[in-house]
Design an enzyme around this catalytic site. Sequence first.
Site, PDB file in Angstrom:
ATOM      1  N   GLU A   1       0.863  -1.174   0.000  1.00 51.10           N
ATOM      2  CA  GLU A   1       0.000   0.000   0.000  1.00 51.10           C
ATOM      3  C   GLU A   1       0.902   1.227   0.000  1.00 51.10           C
ATOM      4  O   GLU A   1       1.724   1.392   0.903  1.00 51.10           O
ATOM      5  CB  GLU A   1      -0.883   0.023   1.254  1.00 51.10           C
ATOM      6  CG  GLU A   1      -1.772  -1.198   1.417  1.00 51.10           C
ATOM      7  CD  GLU A   1      -2.476  -1.209   2.766  1.00 51.10           C
ATOM      8  OE1 GLU A   1      -2.324  -0.224   3.535  1.00 51.10           O
ATOM      9  OE2 GLU A   1      -3.162  -2.188   3.063  1.00 51.10           O
TER      10      GLU A   1
ATOM     11  N   ASP B   1      -3.853   8.757  10.890  1.00 57.62           N
ATOM     12  CA  ASP B   1      -2.456   8.353  11.021  1.00 57.62           C
ATOM     13  C   ASP B   1      -1.837   8.843  12.324  1.00 57.62           C
ATOM     14  O   ASP B   1      -2.071   9.962  12.761  1.00 57.62           O
ATOM     15  CB  ASP B   1      -1.640   8.883   9.837  1.00 57.62           C
ATOM     16  CG  ASP B   1      -2.068   8.249   8.528  1.00 57.62           C
ATOM     17  OD1 ASP B   1      -2.160   7.022   8.502  1.00 57.62           O
ATOM     18  OD2 ASP B   1      -2.320   8.980   7.557  1.00 57.62           O
TER      19      ASP B   1
END
Length: 269
Positions: free
Chosen positions: A51, A62
């Site tokens: 990815e 994140d």
Amino acid sequence: MSAELLESVLAKAKDEGRAALLGYWPAGYPTVDDAVRAATAMVEGGCDVIEVGLPYSDPVLDGPVIQTADDIALRGGVRIRDVIRTVGEVHERTGAPVLCMTYWNPVDRYGVERFAADLAAAGGAGCILPDLPVQESEGWRKAAEQHGLATVFVVAPSSGDERLAKITAAGSGFVYAASIMGVTGTRESVGQGARELVARTRATTSLPVCVGLGVSDAGQAAEVAEYADGVIVGTAFVRRLMDAEDRETGLSAVRELAGELAEGVRVPR
């Protein structure tokens, strides 16, 4: 039709009686070329799928390590064309299926049809879109299907059964199961809710269910591999390079971690 490559790689892992290993790397970190080298090293070490993250200024899902890497990439001038080039070069060098993981705003601004066409032309296998609501995804899904791309949606422990069914019905390739509520990052343990989430998700779909958020070592990978079709690791890879004394040592550490994790996902099931 790189989505078909993704499906075949995940099916092959299942046939081998193991979970697949999916590795995440942010494009442009620490440079565009070094990101290609890092993702390539991950496949060399044992990752089945890559990815490539599209760095974004407001990465709500994140954790601090990926945020730092994204910030370095953005300050280095990374652009969407660099992200797509990274996808293409990693796929060309490794033959592995490579997806782009991105928040929706950059895709929308670039142009949905243009993004799907460019990603497919580079050899991309699909897109993971963590913040695109399924009910607003029809335009993207049509473009992705037209260009042979998988559309991977994220489910979380908070997703109710009815919503799970809607999400999995709209997705393709695999389902990304976020093991915990919160941001990405390494943890002492993978959330206990992950096993239950995988079971609930499987009840709604025949797509593979891959677990991410929190896996950082072979032991945790083995734990998740007992019940998931795939194990997704990102932060632990980035940290290996971030903590290294120099670039080459860091790339070797990334390859080594991939090997350790690949052993972990091969636990007897």
